[in-house]
Every structure is written in structure tokens, then in C-alpha cells.
Design a protein around this motif. Structure first.
Motif, PDB file in Angstrom:
ATOM      1  N   PRO A 105      38.171  77.042  41.423  1.00  0.00           N
ATOM      2  CA  PRO A 105      38.616  76.535  40.117  1.00  0.00           C
ATOM      3  C   PRO A 105      39.784  75.568  40.196  1.00  0.00           C
ATOM      4  O   PRO A 105      39.888  74.642  39.382  1.00  0.00           O
ATOM      5  CB  PRO A 105      38.993  77.814  39.360  1.00  0.00           C
ATOM      6  N   SER A 106      40.684  75.754  41.161  1.00  0.00           N
ATOM      7  CA  SER A 106      41.831  74.852  41.280  1.00  0.00           C
ATOM      8  C   SER A 106      41.385  73.425  41.580  1.00  0.00           C
ATOM      9  O   SER A 106      41.957  72.459  41.040  1.00  0.00           O
ATOM     10  CB  SER A 106      42.781  75.353  42.373  1.00  0.00           C
ATOM     11  N   ARG A 114      39.768  72.011  38.424  1.00  0.00           N
ATOM     12  CA  ARG A 114      40.799  71.705  37.436  1.00  0.00           C
ATOM     13  C   ARG A 114      41.458  70.361  37.747  1.00  0.00           C
ATOM     14  O   ARG A 114      41.707  69.548  36.841  1.00  0.00           O
ATOM     15  CB  ARG A 114      41.838  72.817  37.397  1.00  0.00           C
ATOM     16  N   GLN A 130      39.050  67.574  36.880  1.00  0.00           N
ATOM     17  CA  GLN A 130      38.998  67.410  35.432  1.00  0.00           C
ATOM     18  C   GLN A 130      40.171  66.565  34.939  1.00  0.00           C
ATOM     19  O   GLN A 130      39.996  65.651  34.123  1.00  0.00           O
ATOM     20  CB  GLN A 130      38.975  68.783  34.751  1.00  0.00           C
ATOM     21  N   SER A 184      35.451  78.440  34.321  1.00  0.00           N
ATOM     22  CA  SER A 184      35.498  77.086  34.855  1.00  0.00           C
ATOM     23  C   SER A 184      36.337  76.218  33.929  1.00  0.00           C
ATOM     24  O   SER A 184      36.281  76.369  32.702  1.00  0.00           O
ATOM     25  CB  SER A 184      34.079  76.505  34.978  1.00  0.00           C
ATOM     26  N   PRO A 185      37.118  75.282  34.499  1.00  0.00           N
ATOM     27  CA  PRO A 185      37.891  74.352  33.661  1.00  0.00           C
ATOM     28  C   PRO A 185      37.043  73.227  33.073  1.00  0.00           C
ATOM     29  O   PRO A 185      37.554  72.436  32.278  1.00  0.00           O
ATOM     30  CB  PRO A 185      38.929  73.802  34.642  1.00  0.00           C
TER      31      PRO A 185
END
Length: 261
Positions: free
Chosen positions: A142-143, A146, A149, A173-174
Motif C-alpha cells: 500500500p505504501s 499511495r 497515487q 487500497s489508496p
């Protein structure tokens, strides 16, 4: 204190989504090329300046049928390139050309590991000569998502990230937009919208797994391959001089037909 905090204006930052903006916020998009899908996507298309996460079934390779129309429109409307980061297979050039995607406008990158692939994807998003980024990052945490994004939001880029589906479908999830592609019978794809800005979708959208134009290209290639095999068999026959003349006449006639088409 709570009343005071609620009265303060929230900052307007790229990539920051406020709950009250779910239906009314302006969003630049690229039409997906699938009318039924555009009717379900927020603002009617793939978002610019946001990460679209596409979850795939193992060995399905259905992502191209989903994104090709939008990718072709994006490249035709700009002078930039599309960057493909860590694609699992080499793109099939005749199919891309048939869909309106010039093969010369694609830049394929095969990094040596997942960290390098994420880094290459981020650099591509920052490049002004890039119009779209497609990244295959099945193990991205996820990092990393992110960060991608945020970079996509800062540079208003079109970004698709393709990942596996079994273990990630229920994970957080971002990505503002998440889809799951499922192959159905009768050569169709089912597009499940797992996450979008707005109300949840009641049922999946059915799309064709391949276009009619792609089917024609594949059929034409199969016919050419079969003809080459027949010519090779004729040339190996005992009557080789006559066979050479027959093959030569066939190619001359094919050339004349193409010249007058």
C-alpha cells in the motif's frame, strides 16, 4: 472545539478527496471506449490524476481488452508516449496497431525487481512527454500505491496498475478506483467495480473480451501462416521447378490485388 474544527476549511491538495465531494467534484477523465462502463465510472471515464487499480485473475491477460480504446484515444490526442512498466508478456504489435495504438509510441521497461519497477513507474509519471502509464505491480505494498497515487495526482497523469486478485480483492487500497476483471463464458469480461467515488455498483458490467477488429487481425495472421506452410510444403515436393512458378504466380497476384485495393 469540535464545532470550531468543523468550521475550518479543509485544504485543497492534489490527491486529497473529501467525503462530501464524492458526487460533485470536477474530474478530468478519458472515456473508456466502453459505453456501459463509462455509465458506471465517476465522471464517465478513466480518471486523470488518479490511480486506477485493476485486479486480474491468474493468467487471464484481460487487461488489454479493457484499456486499449482509452489508450488509443489518449495517444491520438497528444504527442506523448505510453510507458509499460514490467508487462508480463511482450505486447502484440498487430493487435495494438489494429486498435489505433502506434507501437512506436510505446516504451516498455522490464526492471530487475519490484522496487525498480515502482521507481520506474514513478519517474514516468513525472515525465512531461508521457501521456499514460501502465504498470504490472502484483506485489506492490500500500505504501508504494499511495506514493504513485500522489504523483499521478500532482502531474495529472493517466495511470493503471495491474495486480493479482485472489489475495488483494478484500485488502485496503489508496486507489480511488478499483476494478476486478473476471473472465466469463461466451468470450466476455465481467468488470466488478470494487471501489469508486459514489454509490456502490449493484452488478458487474459485461464487456467483450476482444474486439471484432482484433479477431480479423488474428484470423488474417492465421491465414498467412497457413499459406506459408503450404508454400514450404510445395517447395519441398519433387516437382520443384513447377512449384516455384506456382508460388511466384501466387505472390504476384497477391501484390496486384493489394495495389488495386
Amino acid at each position: 472545539m469540535n464545532a470550531l474544527l468543523s468550521s475550518l476549511p479543509l485544504p485543497s491538495l492534489p490527491g486529497l478527496w473529501r467525503g462530501q465531494d464524492c458526487l460533485g467534484a470536477p474530474q478530468r477523465v478519458v472515456a473508456s471506449g466502453h459505453a456501459a462502463l463509462d455509465a458506471e465510472l465517476p465522471a464517465g471515464g478513466w480518471p486523470l490524476g488518479a490511480l486506477t487499480e485493476v485486479l486480474l485473475e491468474p493468467a487471464a491477460h484481460a487487461e488489454w481488452a479493457l484499456v486499449l480504446p482509452a489508450l488509443a484515444a489518449r495517444l491520438q490526442g497528444s504527442a506523448g508516449r505510453a510507458v509499460l512498466a514490467a508487462p508480463p508478456l511482450e505486447p502484440f504489435t498487430p493487435a495494438l496497431q489494429a486498435a489505433g495504438v502506434p507501437a512506436g509510441r510505446l516504451c516498455c521497461i522490464w526492471p530487475h525487481d519490484a522496487t525498480a519497477a515502482a521507481w520506474a513507474c514513478e519517474q514516468a509519471l513525472r515525465c512531461r512527454d508521457v501521456s499514460a502509464v501502465l504498470a504490472w505491480l502484483p506485489q506492490a505494498p500500500p505504501s508504494v500505491l499511495r506514493r504513485l497515487q500522489l504523483v499521478a495526482a500532482q502531474h495529472q497523469q493517466l495511470l493503471w496498475v495491474f495486480r493479482g486478485s485472489r489475495q488483494d480483492r478484500q485488502a485496503a487500497s489508496p486507489a480511488p478506483l478499483r476494478l476486478w476483471l473476471e473472465r466469463a463464458q461466451h468470450r466476455h469480461l465481467l468488470v466488478h467495480l470494487l471501489k469508486r467515488r459514489g454509490p456502490p455498483m449493484g452488478r458487474p458490467v459485461a464487456l467483450p473480451a476482444s474486439s471484432a477488429l482484433l479477431a480479423e487481425v488474428l484470423a488474417a495472421q492465421a491465414r498467412r501462416r497457413q499459406q506459408l506452410q503450404q508454400d514450404a510444403a510445395v517447395l519441398q515436393s519433387p516437382a520443384r521447378p513447377a512449384a516455384l512458378a506456382l508460388v511466384a504466380d501466387r505472390h504476384v497476384l497477391a501484390g496486384l490485388a493489394a495495389a488495386h485495393a
